[in-house]
Design a protein around this motif. Structure first.
Motif, PDB file in Angstrom:
ATOM      1  N   ILE A 110     -58.861  36.839  72.085  1.00  0.00           N
ATOM      2  CA  ILE A 110     -57.827  37.621  73.170  1.00  0.00           C
ATOM      3  C   ILE A 110     -58.676  38.134  74.447  1.00  0.00           C
ATOM      4  O   ILE A 110     -58.394  37.890  75.612  1.00  0.00           O
ATOM      5  N   GLY A 111     -59.809  38.779  74.053  1.00  0.00           N
ATOM      6  CA  GLY A 111     -60.731  39.168  74.981  1.00  0.00           C
ATOM      7  C   GLY A 111     -61.425  38.286  75.740  1.00  0.00           C
ATOM      8  O   GLY A 111     -61.518  38.165  77.029  1.00  0.00           O
ATOM      9  N   ALA A 112     -61.579  37.053  75.270  1.00  0.00           N
ATOM     10  CA  ALA A 112     -62.299  35.776  75.852  1.00  0.00           C
ATOM     11  C   ALA A 112     -61.350  35.259  76.886  1.00  0.00           C
ATOM     12  O   ALA A 112     -61.604  34.975  77.839  1.00  0.00           O
ATOM     13  N   PHE A 113     -60.067  35.256  76.410  1.00  0.00           N
ATOM     14  CA  PHE A 113     -59.014  34.817  77.539  1.00  0.00           C
ATOM     15  C   PHE A 113     -58.812  35.661  78.520  1.00  0.00           C
ATOM     16  O   PHE A 113     -58.728  35.243  79.587  1.00  0.00           O
ATOM     17  N   LEU A 114     -59.096  37.084  78.374  1.00  0.00           N
ATOM     18  CA  LEU A 114     -58.585  38.063  79.379  1.00  0.00           C
ATOM     19  C   LEU A 114     -59.724  38.097  80.551  1.00  0.00           C
ATOM     20  O   LEU A 114     -59.548  38.090  81.673  1.00  0.00           O
ATOM     21  N   PHE A 115     -61.299  37.852  79.854  1.00  0.00           N
ATOM     22  CA  PHE A 115     -62.121  38.038  80.531  1.00  0.00           C
ATOM     23  C   PHE A 115     -62.826  36.984  81.186  1.00  0.00           C
ATOM     24  O   PHE A 115     -63.367  36.771  82.443  1.00  0.00           O
ATOM     25  N   PHE A 116     -62.730  35.619  80.395  1.00  0.00           N
ATOM     26  CA  PHE A 116     -63.270  34.677  80.736  1.00  0.00           C
ATOM     27  C   PHE A 116     -62.200  33.291  80.814  1.00  0.00           C
ATOM     28  O   PHE A 116     -62.800  32.123  81.130  1.00  0.00           O
ATOM     29  N   LYS A 117     -60.953  33.613  80.588  1.00  0.00           N
ATOM     30  CA  LYS A 117     -59.905  32.476  80.881  1.00  0.00           C
ATOM     31  C   LYS A 117     -60.265  31.332  79.660  1.00  0.00           C
ATOM     32  O   LYS A 117     -59.959  30.206  80.115  1.00  0.00           O
ATOM     33  N   GLU A 118     -60.779  31.628  78.858  1.00  0.00           N
ATOM     34  CA  GLU A 118     -61.088  30.523  77.735  1.00  0.00           C
ATOM     35  C   GLU A 118     -59.720  30.362  76.847  1.00  0.00           C
ATOM     36  O   GLU A 118     -59.359  31.224  76.514  1.00  0.00           O
ATOM     37  N   LYS A 119     -59.472  28.937  76.793  1.00  0.00           N
ATOM     38  CA  LYS A 119     -58.148  28.690  76.176  1.00  0.00           C
ATOM     39  C   LYS A 119     -58.553  28.313  74.899  1.00  0.00           C
ATOM     40  O   LYS A 119     -59.381  27.824  74.579  1.00  0.00           O
ATOM     41  N   ILE A 120     -57.245  28.745  74.178  1.00  0.00           N
ATOM     42  CA  ILE A 120     -57.747  28.694  72.500  1.00  0.00           C
ATOM     43  C   ILE A 120     -56.144  27.816  72.115  1.00  0.00           C
ATOM     44  O   ILE A 120     -55.022  28.048  72.404  1.00  0.00           O
ATOM     45  N   ALA A 167     -69.337  41.168  72.646  1.00  0.00           N
ATOM     46  CA  ALA A 167     -69.610  39.845  72.705  1.00  0.00           C
ATOM     47  C   ALA A 167     -69.161  39.695  74.166  1.00  0.00           C
ATOM     48  O   ALA A 167     -70.036  38.783  74.855  1.00  0.00           O
ATOM     49  N   ILE A 168     -68.189  40.453  74.713  1.00  0.00           N
ATOM     50  CA  ILE A 168     -67.935  40.249  76.118  1.00  0.00           C
ATOM     51  C   ILE A 168     -68.872  40.360  77.193  1.00  0.00           C
ATOM     52  O   ILE A 168     -69.399  39.891  77.965  1.00  0.00           O
TER      53      ILE A 168
END
Length: 298
Positions: A110-120, A167-168
């Protein structure tokens, strides 16, 4: 040597050391308070890293403009994370603590998507859920479930949230510094932050400097606070946050194995099934991400 192999080997070794840290914590708590453990760990670790880093010329010069992101990252971990984890381990079993920590991959994307736009992808989510189910089975004891107080569980989940924030922040810092420098500066700042807390809440006693007391502290310092974090920061340069943190699901597996050999805990059939399910979830997640070309940067 193949970069892909080195990256995966690095994160597996880091996970093993973090898994053993739950065992070492239990031993250290016989001689130190939670704050005392953190203070000694971070102080000794920062000294080792600064001396070795300078000698090997691996320590990069720190830029003052990066103090804010370093402070925020350090505030999450090791400061908040360590306080939550160390105090939580006084209220819950090592296995239950490891299981809670393994839920980090559920929330990190969730944090990765919000900050780095990494798709899951859905397949990746399936792999994560399988792993969480597996670690829950690993924690299960025949005729009894892993026990822990409600406050202890809350503290462990506080550590989970702190790990996500770390991590972020770490992802950004790896673009500016090498892994050795990052861990050296974060542990030094962490020690500076925790020492005043130690001086207010604790007092130094002769027993703290006995061999029995210092042995688990040095294990936590060298392997969990130093080597593991350097390896983790290294892998962060090559793997997405979602892919990297799935490996944390292995922590309860290795903790259970360590408890079997070091604490004479016994495995049930359910425990063994849990290990298999955890590894299956990890495999599903890695294969899915690879198929989407989110591979390691060679």
């Amino acid at each position: 040597m193949n970069t892909k192999f080195l990256v995966y080997a690095a994160i597996v070794v880091a996970v093993i050391f973090w898994s053993l840290s739950f065992i070492w914590y239990k031993t250290a708590l016989q001689y130190f308070s939670p704050v005392g453990i953190i203070t000694f760990r971070l102080t000794i670790s920062s000294i080792i890293l600064l001396v070795v880093g300078t000698a090997l010329r691996q320590l990069q010069k720190f830029r003052l403009k990066d103090f804010k992101p370093l402070f925020i990252m350090t505030l999450f971990e090791p400061f908040i994370y360590s306080l939550c984890e160390a105090n939580g381990l006084t209220m819950v079993s090592s296995t239950l603590a490891a299981v809670i920590i393994a839920t980090i991959p559920l929330f990190t994307p969730i944090g990765a998507f919000l900050f780095f736009k990494e798709k899951i992808s859905m397949q990746n989510t399936l792999g994560i859920l399988l792993s969480v189910i597996g670690v829950t089975l690993v924690a299960y004891q025949t005729g009894n479930h892993a026990q822990g107080s409600f406050m202890g569980i809350l503290l462990m989940f506080g550590a989970v949230i702190a790990a996500i924030g770390y991590a972020i922040g770490l992802k950004k810092m790896t673009q500016r510094y090498n892994s050795f420098s990052i861990v050296a500066y974060q542990n030094l700042l962490g020690a500076i932050m925790i020492i005043p807390v130690f001086l207010i809440t604790d007092r130094i006693t002769p027993v703290m400097f006995s061999y029995e007391a210092l042995l688990p502290i040095f294990k936590l310092t060298i392997f969990a606070s130093t080597i593991a974090f350097v390896l983790y920061a290294y892998t962060m340069k090559h793997l997405s946050i979602a892919k990297l943190n799935v490996f944390l699901n292995l922590i309860p597996v290795f903790t259970a194995i360590a408890a079997y050999y070091l604490l004479n805990d016994k495995f049930s059939t359910t425990n063994l099934i849990g290990i298999a399910v955890t590894l299956a979830g990890l495999y599903v997640s890695q294969i899915t991400l690879k198929s989407k070309t989110e591979s390691i940067n060679a």
